[in-house]
Motif scaffolding. Structure first.
Motif, mmCIF file in Angstrom:
data_model
loop_
_atom_site.group_PDB
_atom_site.id
_atom_site.type_symbol
_atom_site.label_atom_id
_atom_site.label_comp_id
_atom_site.label_asym_id
_atom_site.label_seq_id
_atom_site.Cartn_x
_atom_site.Cartn_y
_atom_site.Cartn_z
ATOM 1 N N SER A 21 0.980 -1.484 0.191
ATOM 2 C CA SER A 21 0.356 -0.137 -0.358
ATOM 3 C C SER A 21 1.219 1.010 0.240
ATOM 4 O O SER A 21 2.009 0.954 0.682
ATOM 5 C CB SER A 21 -0.851 0.315 1.258
ATOM 6 O OG SER A 21 -1.590 -0.783 1.666
ATOM 7 N N LEU A 22 0.228 2.491 -0.351
ATOM 8 C CA LEU A 22 1.110 3.509 -0.302
ATOM 9 C C LEU A 22 0.435 4.389 0.876
ATOM 10 O O LEU A 22 -0.808 4.937 0.830
ATOM 11 C CB LEU A 22 0.836 4.571 -1.634
ATOM 12 C CG LEU A 22 2.116 3.669 -2.415
ATOM 13 C CD1 LEU A 22 2.201 4.425 -3.844
ATOM 14 C CD2 LEU A 22 3.800 4.002 -1.986
ATOM 15 N N GLN A 23 1.417 4.738 2.018
ATOM 16 C CA GLN A 23 0.408 5.835 2.629
ATOM 17 C C GLN A 23 1.569 7.085 2.407
ATOM 18 O O GLN A 23 2.098 7.122 1.749
ATOM 19 C CB GLN A 23 1.796 5.157 4.606
ATOM 20 C CG GLN A 23 1.344 7.038 5.482
ATOM 21 C CD GLN A 23 1.734 5.700 6.816
ATOM 22 O OE1 GLN A 23 2.868 5.824 6.184
ATOM 23 N NE2 GLN A 23 1.164 5.888 7.965
ATOM 24 N N ILE A 24 -0.076 8.694 2.751
ATOM 25 C CA ILE A 24 0.720 9.613 2.882
ATOM 26 C C ILE A 24 1.448 10.266 3.491
ATOM 27 O O ILE A 24 0.281 10.232 4.207
ATOM 28 C CB ILE A 24 -0.965 10.277 1.569
ATOM 29 C CG1 ILE A 24 -1.553 9.390 0.802
ATOM 30 C CG2 ILE A 24 -0.870 11.814 1.118
ATOM 31 C CD1 ILE A 24 -0.427 8.648 0.196
ATOM 32 N N GLY A 84 13.661 7.183 3.817
ATOM 33 C CA GLY A 84 13.060 8.165 4.139
ATOM 34 C C GLY A 84 13.279 8.533 5.360
ATOM 35 O O GLY A 84 13.107 7.468 6.147
ATOM 36 N N CYS A 85 12.993 9.349 6.099
ATOM 37 C CA CYS A 85 12.353 8.871 7.594
ATOM 38 C C CYS A 85 11.152 9.590 8.121
ATOM 39 O O CYS A 85 10.812 11.131 7.450
ATOM 40 C CB CYS A 85 13.768 10.003 8.678
ATOM 41 S SG CYS A 85 15.567 10.622 8.212
ATOM 42 N N GLN A 122 10.693 4.649 0.738
ATOM 43 C CA GLN A 122 9.342 5.845 0.178
ATOM 44 C C GLN A 122 10.047 5.758 -1.221
ATOM 45 O O GLN A 122 10.454 5.280 -2.384
ATOM 46 C CB GLN A 122 9.646 7.335 0.838
ATOM 47 C CG GLN A 122 9.063 7.048 1.707
ATOM 48 C CD GLN A 122 10.811 8.918 2.710
ATOM 49 O OE1 GLN A 122 9.854 8.678 3.976
ATOM 50 N NE2 GLN A 122 10.964 9.952 1.413
ATOM 51 N N LEU A 123 9.139 6.468 -2.220
ATOM 52 C CA LEU A 123 8.578 6.675 -3.679
ATOM 53 C C LEU A 123 9.208 8.483 -3.640
ATOM 54 O O LEU A 123 8.131 8.945 -3.413
ATOM 55 C CB LEU A 123 8.120 6.323 -4.078
ATOM 56 C CG LEU A 123 6.954 4.816 -4.223
ATOM 57 C CD1 LEU A 123 6.236 5.218 -4.727
ATOM 58 C CD2 LEU A 123 8.032 3.859 -4.877
ATOM 59 N N ALA A 124 10.270 8.592 -4.570
ATOM 60 C CA ALA A 124 10.581 9.272 -5.194
ATOM 61 C C ALA A 124 10.793 9.622 -6.327
ATOM 62 O O ALA A 124 10.901 9.030 -7.083
ATOM 63 C CB ALA A 124 12.389 9.848 -4.507
ATOM 64 N N VAL A 170 4.720 6.682 1.076
ATOM 65 C CA VAL A 170 5.288 5.125 1.799
ATOM 66 C C VAL A 170 5.341 3.946 1.352
ATOM 67 O O VAL A 170 4.072 4.252 1.353
ATOM 68 C CB VAL A 170 5.460 5.570 2.992
ATOM 69 C CG1 VAL A 170 5.888 4.966 4.366
ATOM 70 C CG2 VAL A 170 6.049 7.433 3.801
ATOM 71 N N ILE A 171 6.223 3.133 0.911
ATOM 72 C CA ILE A 171 5.960 1.731 0.937
ATOM 73 C C ILE A 171 5.353 1.083 2.247
ATOM 74 O O ILE A 171 5.927 1.442 3.058
ATOM 75 C CB ILE A 171 6.911 1.467 0.259
ATOM 76 C CG1 ILE A 171 7.213 1.817 -1.034
ATOM 77 C CG2 ILE A 171 6.947 -0.113 -0.139
ATOM 78 C CD1 ILE A 171 7.776 0.676 -2.287
ATOM 79 N N VAL A 172 3.992 -0.015 2.115
ATOM 80 C CA VAL A 172 3.990 -0.183 3.442
ATOM 81 C C VAL A 172 3.599 -1.979 2.962
ATOM 82 O O VAL A 172 2.311 -1.775 2.631
ATOM 83 C CB VAL A 172 2.308 0.622 4.397
ATOM 84 C CG1 VAL A 172 1.910 -0.061 5.576
ATOM 85 C CG2 VAL A 172 2.905 1.483 4.627
#
Length: 186
Positions: free
Chosen positions: A34-37, A123-124, A134-136, A182-184
């Motif tokens: 999933s992608l967390q925002i 990332g932090c 994370q995806l940049a 953020v990858i979850v």
């Protein structure tokens, strides 16, 4: 006194900052996620998730939860967010350009529109200071390098939009907000 306080704060911040590993991450993630925002300065969206919404014609539009349907079946193939359906849907940037804020809609489709391409980076976490993956944002197809992904209000929800690097256009009635993806893993 102010110099001392600034030094103490700077020291505390440097102690709190997570240590980013030095290895390079693959831009292929075949394990579902999933992608967390994240945007800690904007509680309406912070720590929500990217959801999909069947918009007709096979397209899946991207919204911030709770709008749309949750998904934990995303994959990253050659840097492109992919729903591994038959046929696959890929994240693209090519719809509903808005001159007022110089943004373009990001959505998922099986068509060959310019793909949203990302790098996978460390990332932090702004809340826990833990290291996260994370995806940049990297490019819009091979047309334009860089830019940012964010969200803006849309009919009481938030949809995903891309803007080129250095964009200064702003629409106060529908303010665009930069987000971290953020990858979850489930």
């Amino acid at each position: 006194m102010y110099k001392t306080l600034a030094l103490v704060l700077a020291s505390a911040i440097s102690v709190m900052a997570c240590e980013i590993p030095g290895d390079v991450l693959s831009n292929n993630i075949t394990e579902s996620f999933s992608l967390q925002i994240q945007n800690a300065s904007f509680p309406d969206i912070h720590n929500h998730y990217l959801n999909i919404w069947d918009w007709g014609g096979g397209d899946q539009h991207l919204f911030v939860s709770p709008a749309g349907n949750s998904t934990s079946e995303l994959q990253l193939i050659d840097g492109v967010i992919t729903l591994p359906w038959d046929p696959p849907r890929r994240a693209v940037i090519n719809g509903e350009y808005e001159v007022l804020d110089n943004t373009t809609k990001m959505f998922m489709t099986e068509r060959g529109d310019p793909r949203a391409v990302f790098d996978v980076v460390y990332g932090c976490n702004p809340d826990t200071d833990a290291v996260q993956v994370q995806l940049a944002f990297k490019s819009r197809g091979d047309e334009e390098a860089g830019g940012n992904v964010g969200v803006r209000p849309f009919n009481g929800m938030y949809d995903f939009r891309w803007t080129p690097a250095g964009n200064t256009a702003y629409d106060a009635s529908r303010p665009w907000t930069k987000v971290t993806l953020v990858i979850v893993h489930p």
